[in-house]
Write a protein that holds these residues in place. Structure first.
Motif, PDB file in Angstrom:
ATOM      1  N   HIS A 453      57.931  17.895 -12.596  1.00 17.81           N
ATOM      2  CA  HIS A 453      57.330  17.657 -11.290  1.00 17.81           C
ATOM      3  C   HIS A 453      57.643  18.841 -10.389  1.00 17.81           C
ATOM      4  CE1 HIS A 453      56.110  13.582 -12.080  1.00 17.81           C
ATOM      5  NE2 HIS A 453      57.294  13.311 -12.585  1.00 17.81           N
ATOM      6  N   ASP A 454      56.883  18.931  -9.278  1.00 20.41           N
ATOM      7  CA  ASP A 454      57.147  20.004  -8.317  1.00 20.41           C
ATOM      8  C   ASP A 454      58.617  20.028  -7.898  1.00 20.41           C
ATOM      9  OD1 ASP A 454      54.541  21.290  -7.887  1.00 20.41           O
ATOM     10  OD2 ASP A 454      53.918  19.333  -7.172  1.00 20.41           O
ATOM     11  N   ALA A 455      59.234  18.844  -7.866  1.00 15.50           N
ATOM     12  CA  ALA A 455      60.652  18.758  -7.480  1.00 15.50           C
ATOM     13  C   ALA A 455      61.515  19.680  -8.339  1.00 15.50           C
ATOM     14  CB  ALA A 455      61.138  17.315  -7.606  1.00 15.50           C
ATOM     15  N   MET A 456      61.100  19.858  -9.591  1.00 11.76           N
ATOM     16  CA  MET A 456      61.850  20.714 -10.509  1.00 11.76           C
ATOM     17  C   MET A 456      61.832  22.168 -10.024  1.00 11.76           C
ATOM     18  SD  MET A 456      61.121  20.292 -14.517  1.00 11.76           S
ATOM     19  CE  MET A 456      62.432  20.423 -15.715  1.00 11.76           C
ATOM     20  N   ALA A 457      60.661  22.612  -9.603  1.00 15.31           N
ATOM     21  CA  ALA A 457      60.518  23.988  -9.117  1.00 15.31           C
ATOM     22  C   ALA A 457      61.245  24.169  -7.783  1.00 15.31           C
ATOM     23  CB  ALA A 457      59.041  24.346  -8.961  1.00 15.31           C
ATOM     24  N   ILE A 458      61.138  23.175  -6.910  1.00 14.89           N
ATOM     25  CA  ILE A 458      61.788  23.254  -5.608  1.00 14.89           C
ATOM     26  C   ILE A 458      63.308  23.263  -5.775  1.00 14.89           C
ATOM     27  CG2 ILE A 458      62.163  22.028  -3.430  1.00 14.89           C
ATOM     28  CD1 ILE A 458      59.419  23.304  -3.531  1.00 14.89           C
ATOM     29  N   ALA A 459      63.799  22.445  -6.718  1.00 16.45           N
ATOM     30  CA  ALA A 459      65.249  22.294  -6.899  1.00 16.45           C
ATOM     31  C   ALA A 459      65.921  23.600  -7.312  1.00 16.45           C
ATOM     32  CB  ALA A 459      65.542  21.209  -7.922  1.00 16.45           C
ATOM     33  N   GLU A 460      65.128  24.526  -7.819  1.00 10.01           N
ATOM     34  CA  GLU A 460      65.709  25.812  -8.191  1.00 10.01           C
ATOM     35  C   GLU A 460      66.291  26.526  -6.963  1.00 10.01           C
ATOM     36  OE1 GLU A 460      62.957  27.935 -10.819  1.00 10.01           O
ATOM     37  OE2 GLU A 460      64.396  29.601 -10.832  1.00 10.01           O
ATOM     38  N   ARG A 461      65.698  26.276  -5.792  1.00  2.00           N
ATOM     39  CA  ARG A 461      66.202  26.890  -4.563  1.00  2.00           C
ATOM     40  C   ARG A 461      66.841  25.873  -3.607  1.00  2.00           C
ATOM     41  NH1 ARG A 461      65.913  30.937  -6.922  1.00  2.00           N
ATOM     42  NH2 ARG A 461      64.873  32.884  -6.350  1.00  2.00           N
ATOM     43  N   ILE A 462      66.335  24.619  -3.677  1.00  2.00           N
ATOM     44  CA  ILE A 462      66.838  23.575  -2.776  1.00  2.00           C
ATOM     45  C   ILE A 462      67.359  22.425  -3.642  1.00  2.00           C
ATOM     46  CG2 ILE A 462      66.217  22.002  -0.878  1.00  2.00           C
ATOM     47  CD1 ILE A 462      63.822  24.024  -0.381  1.00  2.00           C
ATOM     48  N   PRO A 463      68.613  22.522  -4.086  1.00  2.00           N
ATOM     49  CA  PRO A 463      69.106  21.528  -5.050  1.00  2.00           C
ATOM     50  C   PRO A 463      69.236  20.123  -4.481  1.00  2.00           C
ATOM     51  CG  PRO A 463      70.731  23.287  -4.658  1.00  2.00           C
ATOM     52  CD  PRO A 463      69.545  23.597  -3.813  1.00  2.00           C
ATOM     53  N   LYS A 464      69.281  19.990  -3.152  1.00  2.00           N
ATOM     54  CA  LYS A 464      69.368  18.648  -2.566  1.00  2.00           C
ATOM     55  C   LYS A 464      67.980  18.014  -2.630  1.00  2.00           C
ATOM     56  CE  LYS A 464      71.874  16.459   1.259  1.00  2.00           C
ATOM     57  NZ  LYS A 464      72.861  15.690   0.524  1.00  2.00           N
ATOM     58  N   MET A 465      67.734  17.312  -3.722  1.00  3.86           N
ATOM     59  CA  MET A 465      66.391  16.838  -4.048  1.00  3.86           C
ATOM     60  C   MET A 465      66.467  15.403  -4.512  1.00  3.86           C
ATOM     61  SD  MET A 465      64.808  16.090  -7.117  1.00  3.86           S
ATOM     62  CE  MET A 465      65.318  17.037  -8.538  1.00  3.86           C
ATOM     63  N   GLY A 466      65.406  14.642  -4.250  1.00  2.00           N
ATOM     64  CA  GLY A 466      65.327  13.279  -4.774  1.00  2.00           C
ATOM     65  C   GLY A 466      63.880  12.875  -4.953  1.00  2.00           C
ATOM     66  N   MET A 467      63.640  11.984  -5.910  1.00  2.00           N
ATOM     67  CA  MET A 467      62.277  11.504  -6.143  1.00  2.00           C
ATOM     68  C   MET A 467      62.258   9.982  -6.182  1.00  2.00           C
ATOM     69  SD  MET A 467      60.534  13.888  -9.070  1.00  2.00           S
ATOM     70  CE  MET A 467      58.889  13.262  -8.723  1.00  2.00           C
ATOM     71  N   MET A 468      61.112   9.440  -5.779  1.00  2.00           N
ATOM     72  CA  MET A 468      60.894   8.007  -5.916  1.00  2.00           C
ATOM     73  C   MET A 468      59.679   7.801  -6.807  1.00  2.00           C
ATOM     74  SD  MET A 468      60.088   5.243  -2.952  1.00  2.00           S
ATOM     75  CE  MET A 468      61.685   5.449  -2.175  1.00  2.00           C
ATOM     76  N   PHE A 469      59.816   6.892  -7.776  1.00  2.00           N
ATOM     77  CA  PHE A 469      58.699   6.575  -8.666  1.00  2.00           C
ATOM     78  C   PHE A 469      58.051   5.267  -8.246  1.00  2.00           C
ATOM     79  CE2 PHE A 469      59.793   9.018 -12.831  1.00  2.00           C
ATOM     80  CZ  PHE A 469      59.243  10.155 -12.282  1.00  2.00           C
ATOM     81  N   VAL A 470      56.732   5.218  -8.394  1.00  2.00           N
ATOM     82  CA  VAL A 470      55.968   4.021  -8.071  1.00  2.00           C
ATOM     83  C   VAL A 470      55.326   3.512  -9.362  1.00  2.00           C
ATOM     84  CG1 VAL A 470      54.144   3.080  -6.602  1.00  2.00           C
ATOM     85  CG2 VAL A 470      55.494   5.035  -5.813  1.00  2.00           C
ATOM     86  N   ARG A 471      55.414   2.210  -9.552  1.00  2.00           N
ATOM     87  CA  ARG A 471      54.847   1.555 -10.742  1.00  2.00           C
ATOM     88  C   ARG A 471      53.360   1.880 -10.876  1.00  2.00           C
ATOM     89  NH1 ARG A 471      55.599  -4.820 -10.468  1.00  2.00           N
ATOM     90  NH2 ARG A 471      54.767  -4.514  -8.373  1.00  2.00           N
ATOM     91  N   CYS A 472      52.905   2.199 -12.082  1.00  2.00           N
ATOM     92  CA  CYS A 472      51.470   2.376 -12.315  1.00  2.00           C
ATOM     93  C   CYS A 472      51.068   1.568 -13.541  1.00  2.00           C
ATOM     94  CB  CYS A 472      51.099   3.850 -12.461  1.00  2.00           C
ATOM     95  SG  CYS A 472      51.935   4.727 -13.783  1.00  2.00           S
ATOM     96  N   ARG A 473      49.845   1.089 -13.511  1.00  2.00           N
ATOM     97  CA  ARG A 473      49.409   0.121 -14.519  1.00  2.00           C
ATOM     98  C   ARG A 473      49.451   0.718 -15.931  1.00  2.00           C
ATOM     99  NH1 ARG A 473      44.003  -2.592 -12.994  1.00  2.00           N
ATOM    100  NH2 ARG A 473      43.087  -0.697 -13.811  1.00  2.00           N
ATOM    101  N   GLY A 474      50.150   0.024 -16.804  1.00  2.00           N
ATOM    102  CA  GLY A 474      50.231   0.454 -18.197  1.00  2.00           C
ATOM    103  C   GLY A 474      50.981   1.769 -18.393  1.00  2.00           C
TER     104      GLY A 474
END
Ligand SMILES: *[C@@H]1O[C@H](CO)[C@@H](O)[C@H](O)[C@H]1NC(C)=O
Ligand SMILES: [Zn+2]
Length: 532
Positions: A453-474
């Motif tokens: 995810h983009d978070a991976m690329a951002i974390a290279e410079r800004i390690p204070k990172m978090g993601m939230m996942f939302v349920r998707c059908r199937g």
């Protein structure tokens, strides 16, 4: 920010909104439109902006890609943001805090899609981010008793969206700024290179040599930025896009899960402990080509059969239970052979050459490296026994990226505290229909992302990172069948609004903090934190 701060804020919010829960329940019109109607409407609208008829496709700098950027920019303006589109097509919206010297919470996801993609991958994070910012601002207006400072609004959602003037928005953010970026290209369809937008913002695009990536017409990104983007010096322009990491407090991304875990557990939201690291191997097996009718079985050195044995061995290796030499489940080890090339590939010829890919992912880098070592050993042993010559090429390595524990904990707390906002946003009927989902917010599981995810690329410079996942059908994504329940979209919006409110606004003075801290707190939320 400690969890208790979120707790008292939400308790005070509950009081301020004066919910008539249990009696005749009427939703708050502003919160309903902001948290529920607008994000779901915007997601549907964005899904109609496509380069292809009857399916969804938006790739780097295509006509639909540019139309989508303009649309997102206009929604950002309604949210009280100052906006701009940068040299690579990232759409920025920012509200500066009223106080100097504060950092910004950075939100983001991508607005490009794969070919024949779905309406939620990427788009969800942008739309939910926007709605959460607006929801946070409105909640703060309610909290301060300032609703009368809003200019006249469209009477209902058919007439238009709620509009917040920039100066009013800024005056509400006392603890920090908010900066939302809709990334131009994450899927990498045009240039076969992922994270184009987020790497530009992270300042790593040049380091990865992405300006020389070429599209199918043979044009490099550098040329395309000049010819289609009107950028005179792409190198200088791209270098200037890097955000200064010291101005950012954390990066937060909301994304569809793209997997089945939340759905199978009946829960709408999860937080992401990290993004798995990945190794890609190419295994080449050379045997002896021969006639299918004339070479006796015991004289064969069949490259395809040796490869088949190796492929099942890789699966077995990665499926071993923990007690039998396998790795613990929490390492999220997955191994996949997704591509096989058989030479010459004819029904009456024993294969002389067969090659196959191995994709190995785990949250734990040492586990991944261990498995790679075991795969190499297995290849050695099997090929030696079968008398075939084998080689293994290590094509790609990416280390795992772990979320920041504070961001993770606060996001989990925010999700488990989102219920009052949802009760204010839903009609009685929706509340009843969503009872399972609302209950599910009391338990916020910690997941691992197997996808990048983009978070991976951002974390290279800004390690204070978090993601939230939302349920998707199937668990389906990269498909027109991608689907998120509207109430789940709203749940993630409310959760992010609570998170942002706690981080950036939260006008409570000492007195109301003290009063609010005496308010009873839903016991379910401490359970949720245990699970975190
Ligand atoms: C397999 O065969 C290919 C094509 O002849 C050759 O390039 C390669 O070096 C061989 N690999 C091994 C391990 O013998
Ligand atoms: Zn995505």
């Amino acid at each position: 920010m400690a969890d208790w701060r979120l707790l008292i804020i939400i308790a005070a919010c509950w009081a301020a909104i004066r919910l008539a829960v249990g009696e005749t329940h009427e939703p708050d019109p502003f919160l309903r439109r902001t948290l529920h109607v607008e994000p779901n409407k915007h997601l549907q609208h964005l899904a109609t902006i496509s380069d292809t008829e009857g399916s969804l496709a938006r790739t780097f700098f295509s006509p639909a890609h540019r139309r989508a950027a303009e649309q997102i920019k206009s929604w950002m303006q309604d949210t009280g943001m100052e906006t701009w589109i940068d040299a690579v097509g990232n759409v920025h919206g920012r509200i500066k805090a009223s106080r100097d010297g504060t950092q910004a919470v950075l939100l983001g996801s991508h607005y490009d899609t794969v070919l024949d993609g779905g309406a939620y991958d990427g788009a969800l994070g942008i739309i939910v981010g926007l709605a959460a910012v607006k929801g946070m601002l409105l909640t703060e207006l309610v909290q301060r008793g300032w609703l009368d400072r809003l200019p006249p609004q469209p009477a209902n959602d058919m007439d238009g969206d709620i509009v917040i003037p920039p100066t009013l928005a800024s005056s509400l953010l006392t603890h920090g700024s908010v900066h939302l970026v809709a990334f131009t290209d994450e899927e990498g369809v045009r240039f076969q290179s992922t994270f184009l937008g987020s790497r530009a913002v992270a300042g790593t695009l040049l380091k990865y040599g992405m300006l020389s990536s070429r599209d199918r017409s043979g044009n490099s990104l550098e040329q395309v930025l000049q010819d289609e983007g009107g950028v005179t010096d792409p190198r200088v322009a791209v270098a200037s896009l890097a955000l200064d990491p010291t101005t950012i407090s954390e990066y937060v991304e909301v994304h569809i899960e793209q997997g089945p875990v939340l759905e199978s557990r009946g829960l709408p939201l999860g937080v992401v402990a990290g993004i798995a690291g990945q190794t890609r191997l190419w295994v080449q097996v050379n045997g002896t080509q021969g006639h299918a009718g004339t070479v006796p079985m015991r004289n064969r050195r069949d490259a395809l059969v040796a490869a088949a044995e190796l492929i099942t061995a890789v699966e077995a290796l990665c499926t071993l239970p923990e007690g039998e030499g396998g790795v613990p489940e929490e390492d999220n080890l997955v191994c996949t052979v997704g591509e096989v090339k058989v030479w010459p590939g004819a029904s009456n010829v024993i294969s002389g050459h067969t090659g196959f890919s191995v994709d190995i992912r785990s949250k734990t880098d040492s586990v991944r490296n261990d498995v790679v070592r075991q795969v190499l050993q297995t290849v050695d042993g099997t090929c030696h026994r079968r008398g075939v010559a084998c080689s293994v090429d290590r094509k790609h390595d990416a280390e795992a990226v772990l979320s920041d524990p504070d961001v993770l904990r606060n996001m989990g707390a925010a999700a488990s505290l989102a219920k009052p906002l949802l009760l204010a946003a839903f009609t009685q009927e929706e509340v009843q229909r969503s009872s399972g989902m609302l209950e599910g917010l009391q338990s916020v599981p910690v997941l691992v992302s197997g996808a990048g995810h983009d978070a991976m690329a951002i974390a290279e410079r800004i390690p204070k990172m978090g993601m939230m996942f939302v349920r998707c059908r199937g668990g389906v994504s990269h498909s027109p069948l991608e689907y998120v329940e509207p109430e789940d979209v709203t749940a993630s919006t409310a959760a992010l609004a609570v998170y942002l409110w706690g981080r950036l606004a939260g006008s409570l003075d000492a007195e109301s903090e003290a009063a609010a801290s005496e308010a009873p707190v839903d016991s379910g939320s401490s359970k949720a934190r245990d699970e975190l």
